[in-house]
Scaffold this motif. Sequence first.
Motif, short mmCIF file in Angstrom:
data_model
loop_
_atom_site.label_atom_id
_atom_site.label_comp_id
_atom_site.label_asym_id
_atom_site.label_seq_id
_atom_site.Cartn_x
_atom_site.Cartn_y
_atom_site.Cartn_z
N GLN A 124 53.39 -25.27 50.90
CA GLN A 124 52.59 -25.51 50.58
C GLN A 124 51.56 -26.71 52.47
O GLN A 124 52.33 -26.88 53.03
CB GLN A 124 52.49 -27.34 50.07
N GLN A 125 50.26 -26.09 52.17
CA GLN A 125 49.39 -26.50 53.61
C GLN A 125 49.33 -28.31 53.47
O GLN A 125 48.50 -29.03 52.63
CB GLN A 125 48.51 -25.84 52.84
N LYS A 126 49.72 -28.69 54.43
CA LYS A 126 49.05 -30.25 54.71
C LYS A 126 47.90 -30.44 54.63
O LYS A 126 47.14 -29.95 55.11
CB LYS A 126 50.74 -30.95 55.72
N PRO A 127 47.75 -31.80 54.03
CA PRO A 127 46.04 -32.17 54.69
C PRO A 127 45.71 -32.31 56.03
O PRO A 127 46.99 -32.20 56.98
CB PRO A 127 46.13 -33.19 53.17
N GLN A 128 44.82 -32.25 56.45
CA GLN A 128 44.49 -32.58 57.63
C GLN A 128 44.36 -34.22 57.69
O GLN A 128 44.30 -34.85 56.99
CB GLN A 128 43.30 -31.93 58.04
N LEU A 129 45.11 -33.70 58.68
CA LEU A 129 45.04 -36.29 59.13
C LEU A 129 44.05 -36.41 60.25
O LEU A 129 44.64 -35.84 61.15
CB LEU A 129 46.76 -36.52 59.15
N ILE A 130 43.40 -36.85 59.98
CA ILE A 130 42.60 -37.61 61.18
C ILE A 130 43.05 -38.87 61.39
O ILE A 130 42.78 -40.10 60.34
CB ILE A 130 40.91 -37.45 60.84
N MET A 131 43.43 -39.43 62.52
CA MET A 131 43.62 -41.04 62.78
C MET A 131 42.50 -41.70 63.90
O MET A 131 42.44 -40.52 64.65
CB MET A 131 44.94 -41.12 63.41
N MET A 132 41.84 -42.73 63.66
CA MET A 132 40.82 -43.21 64.88
C MET A 132 40.86 -44.99 65.16
O MET A 132 40.86 -45.26 63.78
CB MET A 132 39.72 -42.62 64.28
N SER A 133 40.59 -44.90 66.24
CA SER A 133 40.23 -46.60 66.38
C SER A 133 40.31 -46.69 68.16
O SER A 133 40.21 -45.85 69.02
CB SER A 133 42.22 -47.50 66.19
N ALA A 134 39.25 -47.56 68.56
CA ALA A 134 39.08 -47.90 70.14
C ALA A 134 40.21 -48.49 70.46
O ALA A 134 40.06 -48.46 71.74
CB ALA A 134 37.80 -49.39 69.93
N THR A 135 41.44 -48.83 69.81
CA THR A 135 42.63 -49.38 70.48
C THR A 135 43.75 -48.63 69.89
O THR A 135 43.94 -48.79 68.76
CB THR A 135 43.22 -51.58 70.48
N LEU A 136 44.44 -47.99 70.81
CA LEU A 136 45.76 -47.97 70.35
C LEU A 136 46.89 -48.15 71.17
O LEU A 136 46.69 -47.23 72.11
CB LEU A 136 46.03 -46.07 70.25
N ARG A 137 47.54 -48.90 71.51
CA ARG A 137 49.06 -49.19 72.13
C ARG A 137 50.06 -48.03 72.02
O ARG A 137 49.68 -47.23 70.76
CB ARG A 137 49.55 -50.70 71.61
N ASN A 138 51.03 -48.40 73.50
CA ASN A 138 51.37 -47.40 73.76
C ASN A 138 52.73 -47.28 72.18
O ASN A 138 53.66 -46.02 71.94
CB ASN A 138 52.31 -47.35 74.91
N HIS A 139 52.99 -48.69 71.83
CA HIS A 139 54.07 -48.63 70.70
C HIS A 139 53.60 -47.34 69.29
O HIS A 139 54.26 -46.60 68.34
CB HIS A 139 54.70 -49.06 70.83
N LEU A 140 52.34 -47.73 69.27
CA LEU A 140 51.75 -46.63 68.29
C LEU A 140 51.45 -45.60 68.47
O LEU A 140 52.08 -45.30 67.46
CB LEU A 140 50.76 -47.69 67.39
N LYS A 141 51.08 -45.62 69.16
CA LYS A 141 51.46 -44.00 70.21
C LYS A 141 52.51 -43.10 69.95
O LYS A 141 52.73 -42.06 69.30
CB LYS A 141 50.66 -44.10 70.71
N ARG A 142 53.32 -43.76 70.06
CA ARG A 142 54.45 -43.60 70.78
C ARG A 142 55.83 -43.26 68.89
O ARG A 142 55.99 -42.15 68.51
CB ARG A 142 55.79 -44.32 70.99
N PHE A 143 55.12 -44.15 67.76
CA PHE A 143 55.26 -43.71 65.83
C PHE A 143 54.98 -42.93 65.92
O PHE A 143 55.05 -41.93 64.92
CB PHE A 143 54.99 -45.32 65.82
N LEU A 144 53.78 -42.41 66.25
CA LEU A 144 52.99 -42.03 65.04
C LEU A 144 52.72 -40.14 65.26
O LEU A 144 52.60 -39.40 64.60
CB LEU A 144 51.12 -42.02 65.51
N LEU A 145 53.26 -40.29 66.73
CA LEU A 145 53.49 -38.82 67.61
C LEU A 145 54.89 -38.38 66.99
O LEU A 145 55.30 -36.91 67.53
CB LEU A 145 52.77 -39.04 68.92
N ALA A 146 55.64 -39.12 67.77
CA ALA A 146 57.11 -38.47 67.89
C ALA A 146 57.68 -39.40 66.68
O ALA A 146 58.83 -38.37 65.86
CB ALA A 146 57.56 -39.68 68.86
N ASP A 147 58.14 -39.83 66.22
CA ASP A 147 58.47 -41.12 64.63
C ASP A 147 58.32 -40.43 63.60
O ASP A 147 58.55 -40.50 62.65
CB ASP A 147 58.99 -41.93 65.43
N SER A 148 56.64 -40.28 62.79
CA SER A 148 55.65 -40.67 62.01
C SER A 148 56.28 -39.17 60.59
O SER A 148 57.08 -38.78 60.04
CB SER A 148 55.17 -40.88 61.67
#
Length: 586
Positions: free
Chosen positions: A291-315
């Motif tokens: 099944q096709q995953k739904p498109q995912l959009i995440m946004m903010s004015a502040t994205l700390r490195n630990h959050l980006k690392r989790f979102l891109l590598a671990d989530s």
Amino acid sequence: MQSLASPISTNWAHFARRACRAQQPLHLSRPRCFHKGPRDTVTSHPHPDEYSFERLRLQPSVLAALRLAFPSIKHPTPIQHRFIDAVLKGKDVLLKDKTGTGKSFALALALLSKDRGAPYKAGDGAQTLPITSLLLVPHRDLAYQFYHWIERIHHHMTKREPLPSLAQVLVRDSAATLEEHLAPIHKTPPHILIGTPQMMLDIVQADPTALPLDRLSTVVVDEVDYLIETVPNLPDKFLMMKIERQINRHPGPTRLLLNHIYSASNARRKPYQMSQMQGLKGEDHRRDDSQQKPQLIMMSATLRNHLKRFLLADSGWFTRDPGMFVRITGDASVHYPKDLKNSSAEDHATFALGGHGIQHHVLVVSDKGSIANIEGAAKGPERKPEEESKPSPGPNSAPAEQPSHSVSPVVEEIDEPSPFNAHAMEAIAASFALDVPSVALLVLPADAPVQRAVYDLRLLGVNAHPLDVVKDEKGKTHLMRRDFDATAENPTLLVSTLASTRGLDLPELSHVFILGVLDDGAVDSYMHVAGRVGRFGRGGKVISVVADTYEEVLANGHRKKRDEPRLMWTLLKKMGIKPVKFEHFD
């Protein structure tokens, strides 16, 4: 406990008409940014003339209604152009850009222009349309900001479906039961469903058929750094492990929802996540790998490195399909307006907060009631000759005449002592009367009582109102008005808390007042609050009012010295900002 008011303090609002209002020219400048792809490669930019809504794939009905609903919006900013283009191409997007660049408005236009899914048979056999987009936001007012934008565009559509079929809002309301919240969705599933993560999780647990996650085509998480908890980088590794264990044991509602939606392709899913997902009541909407995953959009004015690392590598939430994921990052470097090329570090820092020409002031009030600029503040810009000729009343001046406008009445007397520092409230009232031309915002700590602050300010003669874009028609008006340079006869001070301010777009704000040091001096919190001014590159003022060094009583009864001026100085220094003297209190 200090008194609520004094004979001197009640005069402050009377200066509103005659005071010297040092108004900064509000410059409209086009924010410049660059686009990073999945591998952080800078892409080429089209010529500025090529940024147009016509070149994007907005639906004709949405584009025509946009022109009528928001006639002042002529062209998308570069960041809006890239963002809308990526969303309409179905790509997963991780967007970070400074406050005030129109991220949220661009998202609304893009979601309105997405195709509606095909009808399907619901559990009762009836044909129904799916909910296309799920938009998660941190608080109620931001949900209704999106809704009011959509409502205004919908009003100008020529051939339009009923508004409930286009968009609905689901947020907690103590006056309504969950069944009452679900009834409109069952009756008319909306194209766009906007709400808070906890409310959406409650729905999935109570009635999964009301929100069939397997039918979604797009999931959006706005203010993602606030909604998804991650482990910060700390010197104490044991503390980091402790925080990680707490998150693993008790993941927040946004994590649970995203794990539930994207679980099939999450190869790195932890055992605790599986158990949490299995704990959701009702039908299991996890899809298989085909099944096709739904498109995912995440946004903010502040994205700390630990959050980006989790979102891109671990989530495991973002797609790994080549070419279907894009990172869009606004960056002021090499793209400043020409007049900022050779300017000071302070100017660069204030532009990074979303505007050009934003001034940051810190006023310190003593326990005796005196008001002074923080020690070390820089001299502000020279005032124009016509402004210098105007009288600038001091704290002990008497009003020359009574104001002709009426001040918001205090409905009833309150006997309980105020939790607020009376001298700090007087400083806010004085600064407001002396400097604000039309609309300002006061942001309180997250747990502060807004209604009591409004009461105290009205005693000081301030036209104060709690910020409520849901029940208050004026609050809704402040979201829509674009008369930037207007001067009001009776200026308005909107009052809110840190928790309910993130993401709101109030275009006419010229000033933001901050009471105390928010969130123990967290840089991100200050950036989000300060970013309420300077929308789309305009100017503005951020005025923090702090108490001089005092003793704070902790929960365990111990006393601790709290040096708020030092905390503020350290906070601004981290951002490369030097406070400027607020001229009325030299």
